[in-house]
Design an enzyme around this catalytic site. Structure first.
Site, PDB file in Angstrom:
ATOM      1  N   LYS A  82       1.092  -1.092   0.179  1.00 51.23           N
ATOM      2  CA  LYS A  82       0.105   0.058  -0.052  1.00 51.23           C
ATOM      3  C   LYS A  82       0.938   1.217  -0.132  1.00 51.23           C
ATOM      4  O   LYS A  82       1.687   1.279   0.854  1.00 51.23           O
ATOM      5  CB  LYS A  82      -0.918   0.001   1.172  1.00 51.23           C
ATOM      6  N   SER A 157      -9.644   1.241   2.562  1.00 50.22           N
ATOM      7  CA  SER A 157      -8.874   2.126   1.674  1.00 50.22           C
ATOM      8  C   SER A 157      -7.808   1.151   0.732  1.00 50.22           C
ATOM      9  O   SER A 157      -7.071   1.790   0.173  1.00 50.22           O
ATOM     10  CB  SER A 157      -8.228   3.342   2.537  1.00 50.22           C
ATOM     11  N   SER A 181      -9.935  -0.938   6.793  1.00 53.72           N
ATOM     12  CA  SER A 181      -9.174  -0.856   5.311  1.00 53.72           C
ATOM     13  C   SER A 181      -8.473  -2.013   4.878  1.00 53.72           C
ATOM     14  O   SER A 181      -8.066  -2.056   3.851  1.00 53.72           O
ATOM     15  CB  SER A 181      -8.217   0.449   5.329  1.00 53.72           C
TER      16      SER A 181
HETATM   17  N1  GLN Z   1     -12.963   3.577   5.859  1.00 54.01           N
HETATM   18  C1  GLN Z   1     -12.700   4.126   6.916  1.00 54.01           C
HETATM   19  C2  GLN Z   1     -12.331   5.568   6.723  1.00 54.01           C
HETATM   20  O1  GLN Z   1     -12.682   5.991   6.075  1.00 54.01           O
HETATM   21  C3  GLN Z   1     -11.595   3.244   7.537  1.00 54.01           C
HETATM   22  C4  GLN Z   1     -10.359   3.369   6.913  1.00 54.01           C
HETATM   23  C5  GLN Z   1      -9.139   2.834   7.227  1.00 54.01           C
HETATM   24  O2  GLN Z   1      -9.217   1.878   7.847  1.00 54.01           O
HETATM   25  N2  GLN Z   1      -7.950   3.270   6.691  1.00 54.01           N
HETATM   26  O3  GLN Z   1     -11.769   6.045   7.811  1.00 54.01           O
END
Ligand code: GLN
Length: 522
Positions: A82, A157, A181
């Protein structure tokens, strides 16, 4: 249109074939690079492909094998990272304009650990900007698409990492999980994703979003591969003061152990679709009726095909010898609200460092304050700005007690309630995500709708507990569904153990589907 890998290959098999000279690392890398070249223009999994570097590294490994040297546990295994994990001298963007041109002066600890085991970093994957999002549509470089259906999102994400693994662009990947994410995109892309216990994996070199929630986790095609990656990246790191020194067990022996005798709780608040409870579970549950009000207060929006899969997973575990019972953790429904105060609050502080002075891009102004404003206005996308504003507001005088402090109290309550739940059960089960992968653009207009994607995953981030998502068949639209297993701190071995049972059942069902039979118990 589907771009999923046709011939899944395992990390462990590949590494041992490379180490014994039966398979050349170069050929493994070439195969992945070829798939990327052919298909990534449709998927958009990568921000950067490190083709030359990967080929060179693979040749070095092959040479070492020919010389008879011992190579690492991940010899020749292509891994995607990532793009919020620092790689020395290699662009690390967080899919944000504000980091354009920045080259980290050091490697993240997880990157170093992968390389020490001779894994090959094949590229840096797309993400929602600074990991804020659930669909990988918030990237400054354009969205990633789901390899199972390119009209759908891969989740987020870490959508670039899960898409890369699902499309066969890499044998494994790393993502970061602050509110889901790793697990949510793993579920939507039909791969395995683990969020380890907070502190189990070093965060050194992970670009911070919300430091008290962030954890790096492995993504792979199967449970054994996820376990193999976890073993390499986990462990104490003096460079991360929140890292745990508790000794790490080898995971392999847990994969075959089964679930006989394990107590598994069905987390009522996260599974409370009427479909699940209409299906009377008196035959499945060892004890306790579910109180009506628990079902009433359960989170809304769990799709019926997802609830059906949870039901099948529950029956699978029961048939494999586990004891099942409904478990209520009332505060689990408050997770989303608490998270959207705590995570933005931490983010607003963490992202203050992008001021046009230290990192990445700069837009000039007449004085430093104007330069700072111009840089941040141009460099951050809409969602990141929204989070910074939310967080700044929640931390401001007068609102701190009303919002941020209250959210912290909810977090403590959740910790207490989950601790109590784990007195009665070893693990908890729930869906990973409320639905299968949704259409691109279908939730971008409504942040709240998008935030709901993480309603099942967020509790484990707030408590710091580990949780895994394992693919378990598909929904009415034919797209993958993931089951989430959660456990108390440091219960990763148990999570792998139970996930392996679900994986095996799902694999048998896939075979049975092709022959028109059913493999589900009950
Ligand atoms: N979807 C969640 C957010 O928008 C979690 C994101 C993540 O785990 N980095 O914050």
């Amino acid at each position: 249109m589907s771009v999923i890998a046709k011939t899944p290959v395992s990390i462990t098999d590949t590494a041992s074939a490379v180490a014994t000279g039966q398979l050349s690392a170069r050929s493994v890398v070439d195969e992945c690079l070829e798939r990327i070249a052919k298909q990534d223009d449709r998927i958009g999994a990568f921000n950067l492909v490190l083709a030359d570097r990967a080929r060179e590294q693979s040749e070095n490994i092959d040479d070492a094998v020919i010389r008879g040297e011992t190579v690492g546990r991940l010899a020749g295994v292509p891994i995607a990272l990532k793009d919020n994990l620092c790689t020395r001298g290699i662009a690390t963007t967080c899919s944000s304009r504000i980091l354009e041109g920045w080259l980290p002066p050091y490697d993240a600890t997880v990157v170093k650990r992968l390389q020490d085991e001779d894994a090959i970093i094949i590229g840096k994957t797309n993400l929602d900007e600074f990991a804020m999002g659930s669909s990988t549509e918030n990237s400054a470089f354009g969205p990633t698409r789901n390899p199972h259906d390119i009209s759908r999102v891969p989740g987020g994400s870490s959508g670039g990492s899960t898409a890369a693994v699902s499309a066969g662009f890499a044998l494994g990947a790393l993502g970061s999980d602050t509110g889901g994410s790793v697990r949510q995109p793993a579920a939507l892309c039909g791969v395995v994703g683990l969020k380890p216990t907070y502190g189990r994996v070093s965060r050194y070199g992970l670009i911070a979003f919300a430091s008290s929630l962030d954890q790096i986790g492995p993504i792979a095609l199967n449970v054994a591969d996820a376990a193999a990656l976890f073993e390499v990246i986990a462990g104490h790191d003096p460079l991360d003061s929140t890292s745990i020194s508790h000794p790490l067990q080898t995971m392999e022996k847990f994969l075959e152990k089964g679930v006989s005798g394990l107590r598994v709780g069905v987390l009522s608040e996260l599974t409370g679709s009427s479909v699940f409870y209409e299906n009377n579970h008196k035959d499945v549950f060892a004890s306790a009726d579910i109180a009506d009000d628990t079902v009433q207060h359960a989170v809304q929006g769990i799709a019926s095909d997802v609830a059906t899969k949870v039901d099948q997973a529950v029956r699978t575990l029961k048939a494999a010898g586990a004891t099942l019972m409904p478990v209520s953790v009332p505060s689990a429904t408050l997770g989303l609200s608490a998270y959207y105060l705590i995570a933005p609050a931490e983010a607003s502080s963490n992202l203050a460092r992008y001021d046009g002075v230290h990192f990445g891009s700069r837009v000039d102004g007449n004085n430093s304050s104007e330069m700072n404003t111009a840089t941040r206005t141009a460099g951050f996308g809409v969602e990141v700005k929204r989070r910074i504003m939310l967080g700044t507001y929640a931390l401001s005088a007068g609102y701190y007690e009303a919002f941020y402090e209250k959210a912290l109290r909810v977090r403590t309550l959740m910790l207490q309630e989950f601790a109590k739940a784990y007195e009665d059960v070893d693990l908890l089960i729930s869906p990973t995500a409320p639905t299968t992968a949704f259409e691109l653009g279908s939730k971008t207009f409504d942040p709240m709708l998008m935030y709901m994607s993480d309603v099942c995953t967020i509790p484990a981030n707030l408590t710091g507990h580990p949780a895994i998502s394992v693919p378990f068949g598909s929904g009415d639209d034919g797209l993958p569904i993931g089951i989430q297993l959660m456990g108390p701190a440091l219960s990763e071995p148990l999570l792998f153990q139970a996930a392996a049972v679900l994986e095996q059942a799902a694999d048998s069902q896939a075979v049975a589907d092709r022959t028109g039979k059913t493999a589900w118990p009950g």
